[in-house]
Scaffold this motif. Structure first.
Motif, PDB file in Angstrom:
ATOM      1  N   ALA A  66      -3.687   5.757  -5.975  1.00 35.61           N
ATOM      2  CA  ALA A  66      -4.216   5.713  -4.605  1.00 35.61           C
ATOM      3  C   ALA A  66      -3.410   6.651  -3.706  1.00 35.61           C
ATOM      4  O   ALA A  66      -2.204   6.788  -3.869  1.00 35.61           O
ATOM      5  CB  ALA A  66      -4.153   4.290  -4.067  1.00 35.61           C
ATOM      6  N   VAL A  67      -4.086   7.280  -2.775  1.00 35.25           N
ATOM      7  CA  VAL A  67      -3.419   8.246  -1.900  1.00 35.25           C
ATOM      8  C   VAL A  67      -2.995   7.640  -0.562  1.00 35.25           C
ATOM      9  O   VAL A  67      -2.388   8.318   0.253  1.00 35.25           O
ATOM     10  CB  VAL A  67      -4.305   9.490  -1.651  1.00 35.25           C
ATOM     11  N   SER A  68      -3.310   6.373  -0.336  1.00 30.95           N
ATOM     12  CA  SER A  68      -2.890   5.716   0.901  1.00 30.95           C
ATOM     13  C   SER A  68      -2.728   4.226   0.637  1.00 30.95           C
ATOM     14  O   SER A  68      -3.232   3.698  -0.364  1.00 30.95           O
ATOM     15  CB  SER A  68      -3.921   5.916   2.012  1.00 30.95           C
ATOM     16  N   GLU A  69      -2.017   3.567   1.524  1.00 30.33           N
ATOM     17  CA  GLU A  69      -1.846   2.123   1.384  1.00 30.33           C
ATOM     18  C   GLU A  69      -3.192   1.414   1.466  1.00 30.33           C
ATOM     19  O   GLU A  69      -3.462   0.484   0.703  1.00 30.33           O
ATOM     20  CB  GLU A  69      -0.902   1.581   2.459  1.00 30.33           C
ATOM     21  N   ALA A  70      -4.051   1.862   2.368  1.00 27.70           N
ATOM     22  CA  ALA A  70      -5.370   1.235   2.517  1.00 27.70           C
ATOM     23  C   ALA A  70      -6.176   1.364   1.225  1.00 27.70           C
ATOM     24  O   ALA A  70      -6.823   0.404   0.789  1.00 27.70           O
ATOM     25  CB  ALA A  70      -6.122   1.867   3.684  1.00 27.70           C
ATOM     26  N   GLN A  71      -6.129   2.523   0.602  1.00 28.39           N
ATOM     27  CA  GLN A  71      -6.865   2.720  -0.643  1.00 28.39           C
ATOM     28  C   GLN A  71      -6.272   1.848  -1.752  1.00 28.39           C
ATOM     29  O   GLN A  71      -7.007   1.241  -2.534  1.00 28.39           O
ATOM     30  CB  GLN A  71      -6.825   4.197  -1.038  1.00 28.39           C
ATOM     31  N   ARG A  72      -4.951   1.758  -1.808  1.00 29.38           N
ATOM     32  CA  ARG A  72      -4.303   0.946  -2.837  1.00 29.38           C
ATOM     33  C   ARG A  72      -4.638  -0.527  -2.659  1.00 29.38           C
ATOM     34  O   ARG A  72      -5.013  -1.215  -3.611  1.00 29.38           O
ATOM     35  CB  ARG A  72      -2.783   1.140  -2.811  1.00 29.38           C
ATOM     36  N   VAL A  73      -4.541  -1.034  -1.427  1.00 29.60           N
ATOM     37  CA  VAL A  73      -4.849  -2.441  -1.169  1.00 29.60           C
ATOM     38  C   VAL A  73      -6.311  -2.716  -1.480  1.00 29.60           C
ATOM     39  O   VAL A  73      -6.645  -3.728  -2.097  1.00 29.60           O
ATOM     40  CB  VAL A  73      -4.511  -2.840   0.287  1.00 29.60           C
TER      41      VAL A  73
END
Length: 85
Positions: A66-73
């Motif tokens: 994931a390239v961002s925390e939002a994408q990872r979460v």
């Protein structure tokens, strides 16, 4: 005077672009995220944070790109082991 303004603008852009990287490498999700202006954000729903925290190691490995925390979460909270390739 123009060079000073340009230098200040460049420094502001550099600082703003580096800020998102400050949290890289952390494994926990901030349950009380804030917007850039400091006001509370509801970007992550509590159930999404709980689901992401409870994701299996296989799901976390799958979502590691994931390239961002939002994408990872979002990935960790919605992907299940039976959906993995």
């Amino acid at each position: 005077m123009i060079r000073t303004a340009a230098a200040l603008a460049a420094a502001a852009i550099l600082a703003a672009s580096a800020a998102p990287l400050a949290g890289c490498g952390t494994s926990s999700v901030d349950p009380t995220p804030q917007k850039l202006d400091g006001t509370p954000s509801g970007e992550f729903e509590p159930q999404d944070i709980d689901a992401a925290d409870g994701a299996s190691d296989a799901v976390k490995a799958y979502c590691a790109g994931a390239v961002s925390e939002a994408q990872r979460v979002g990935c960790e909270s919605h992907v299940t082991d039976d959906q993995l390739p």
